[in-house]
Design a protein around this motif. Structure first.
Motif, PDB file in Angstrom:
ATOM      1  N   UNK A   1      38.278  44.438  19.775  1.00 56.07           N
ATOM      2  CA  UNK A   1      38.576  44.955  18.446  1.00 56.07           C
ATOM      3  C   UNK A   1      37.306  45.555  17.845  1.00 56.07           C
ATOM      4  N   UNK A   2      37.342  46.817  17.377  1.00 51.32           N
ATOM      5  CA  UNK A   2      36.130  47.404  16.808  1.00 51.32           C
ATOM      6  C   UNK A   2      35.702  46.718  15.508  1.00 51.32           C
ATOM      7  N   UNK A   3      36.598  46.077  14.821  1.00 53.11           N
ATOM      8  CA  UNK A   3      36.292  45.355  13.589  1.00 53.11           C
ATOM      9  C   UNK A   3      36.714  43.889  13.758  1.00 53.11           C
ATOM     10  N   UNK A   4      35.850  43.032  14.317  1.00 59.25           N
ATOM     11  CA  UNK A   4      36.237  41.634  14.517  1.00 59.25           C
ATOM     12  C   UNK A   4      36.468  40.926  13.183  1.00 59.25           C
ATOM     13  N   UNK A   5      37.337  39.926  13.217  1.00 57.51           N
ATOM     14  CA  UNK A   5      37.636  39.154  12.004  1.00 57.51           C
ATOM     15  C   UNK A   5      36.510  38.196  11.651  1.00 57.51           C
ATOM     16  N   UNK A   6      35.887  37.615  12.658  1.00 53.41           N
ATOM     17  CA  UNK A   6      34.805  36.659  12.444  1.00 53.41           C
ATOM     18  C   UNK A   6      33.512  37.215  13.014  1.00 53.41           C
ATOM     19  N   UNK A   7      32.440  37.054  12.271  1.00 56.33           N
ATOM     20  CA  UNK A   7      31.146  37.596  12.655  1.00 56.33           C
ATOM     21  C   UNK A   7      30.144  36.477  12.864  1.00 56.33           C
ATOM     22  N   UNK A   8      29.261  36.652  13.819  1.00 57.94           N
ATOM     23  CA  UNK A   8      28.148  35.713  13.976  1.00 57.94           C
ATOM     24  C   UNK A   8      27.122  36.018  12.883  1.00 57.94           C
ATOM     25  N   UNK A   9      26.127  35.152  12.769  1.00 51.11           N
ATOM     26  CA  UNK A   9      25.079  35.403  11.780  1.00 51.11           C
ATOM     27  C   UNK A   9      24.363  36.720  12.084  1.00 51.11           C
ATOM     28  N   UNK A  10      24.151  37.009  13.362  1.00 54.55           N
ATOM     29  CA  UNK A  10      23.476  38.250  13.744  1.00 54.55           C
ATOM     30  C   UNK A  10      24.317  39.467  13.359  1.00 54.55           C
ATOM     31  N   UNK A  11      25.626  39.407  13.615  1.00 56.97           N
ATOM     32  CA  UNK A  11      26.503  40.531  13.266  1.00 56.97           C
ATOM     33  C   UNK A  11      26.598  40.703  11.754  1.00 56.97           C
ATOM     34  N   UNK A  12      26.712  39.592  11.032  1.00 56.00           N
ATOM     35  CA  UNK A  12      26.769  39.674   9.566  1.00 56.00           C
ATOM     36  C   UNK A  12      25.463  40.228   9.013  1.00 56.00           C
ATOM     37  N   UNK A  13      24.345  39.783   9.573  1.00 52.39           N
ATOM     38  CA  UNK A  13      23.054  40.293   9.137  1.00 52.39           C
ATOM     39  C   UNK A  13      22.914  41.788   9.397  1.00 52.39           C
ATOM     40  N   UNK A  14      23.396  42.235  10.536  1.00 54.45           N
ATOM     41  CA  UNK A  14      23.346  43.659  10.868  1.00 54.45           C
ATOM     42  C   UNK A  14      24.159  44.469   9.873  1.00 54.45           C
TER      43      UNK A  14
ATOM     44  N   UNK B   1      34.153  27.472  10.879  1.00 52.79           N
ATOM     45  CA  UNK B   1      33.734  26.823  12.120  1.00 52.79           C
ATOM     46  C   UNK B   1      34.849  26.853  13.144  1.00 52.79           C
ATOM     47  N   UNK B   2      34.467  27.141  14.357  1.00 49.24           N
ATOM     48  CA  UNK B   2      35.356  27.009  15.511  1.00 49.24           C
ATOM     49  C   UNK B   2      34.567  26.185  16.512  1.00 49.24           C
ATOM     50  N   UNK B   3      34.978  24.954  16.665  1.00 54.46           N
ATOM     51  CA  UNK B   3      34.203  24.036  17.493  1.00 54.46           C
ATOM     52  C   UNK B   3      32.856  23.804  16.847  1.00 54.46           C
ATOM     53  N   UNK B   4      31.807  24.048  17.599  1.00 55.37           N
ATOM     54  CA  UNK B   4      30.455  23.877  17.063  1.00 55.37           C
ATOM     55  C   UNK B   4      29.862  25.185  16.550  1.00 55.37           C
ATOM     56  N   UNK B   5      30.555  26.285  16.808  1.00 50.85           N
ATOM     57  CA  UNK B   5      30.034  27.590  16.399  1.00 50.85           C
ATOM     58  C   UNK B   5      30.414  27.901  14.957  1.00 50.85           C
ATOM     59  N   UNK B   6      29.548  28.637  14.293  1.00 48.03           N
ATOM     60  CA  UNK B   6      29.780  29.013  12.894  1.00 48.03           C
ATOM     61  C   UNK B   6      29.895  30.529  12.797  1.00 48.03           C
ATOM     62  N   UNK B   7      30.841  30.961  11.967  1.00 57.34           N
ATOM     63  CA  UNK B   7      31.101  32.378  11.788  1.00 57.34           C
ATOM     64  C   UNK B   7      31.258  32.695  10.314  1.00 57.34           C
ATOM     65  N   UNK B   8      31.129  33.972   9.993  1.00 58.33           N
ATOM     66  CA  UNK B   8      31.387  34.470   8.647  1.00 58.33           C
ATOM     67  C   UNK B   8      32.535  35.458   8.767  1.00 58.33           C
TER      68      UNK B   8
END
Length: 111
Positions: free
Chosen positions: A23-36, A58-65
């Motif tokens: 998907x060119x526009x993901x629903x959840x972003x990592x900290x790096x993607x959000x920062x970019x 949170x999904x498991x141990x990972x965190x997303x925005x």
């Protein structure tokens, strides 16, 4: 009884046709993607999340925005700036450094 056989040869779909495209526009972003997207470092994105300015999922141990939460945060920046401009500078909270000592940011009085 008729048995269906997977097509082979030229009528068989290629791997690219079967594999889903990212998907060119993901629903959840990592900290790096959000920062970019914000034009800041991943560390700054993580700080915004830690301060509560950005909501973390949170999904498991990972965190997303969530991309929607990021858009809401950006939209809120202009309203925050307007609210901060109308605020009395003397009414601003005092900040503390890492050792817990008070620091007066932008204050001219010694109160």
């Amino acid at each position: 009884m008729h048995v269906s056989v997977a097509p082979s040869g030229p009528e068989r779909p290629s791997v690219a046709d079967v594999r889903p495209t990212p998907d060119p526009q993901p629903l959840l972003l990592t900290y790096a993607e959000a920062g970019t997207r914000l034009g800041v470092s991943p560390r700054t994105a993580r700080r915004l999340a830690a301060s509560g300015d950005l909501r973390v999922r949170r999904i498991g141990r990972r965190r997303f925005i969530a991309a929607d939460d990021l858009a809401e945060y950006v939209a809120s920046l202009s309203t925050r700036k307007d609210a901060d401009a109308s605020e009395d500078p003397a009414a601003r909270p005092r900040h503390r450094d890492r050792a817990g000592h008070r620091r007066d940011r932008g204050r001219t009085d010694a109160a």
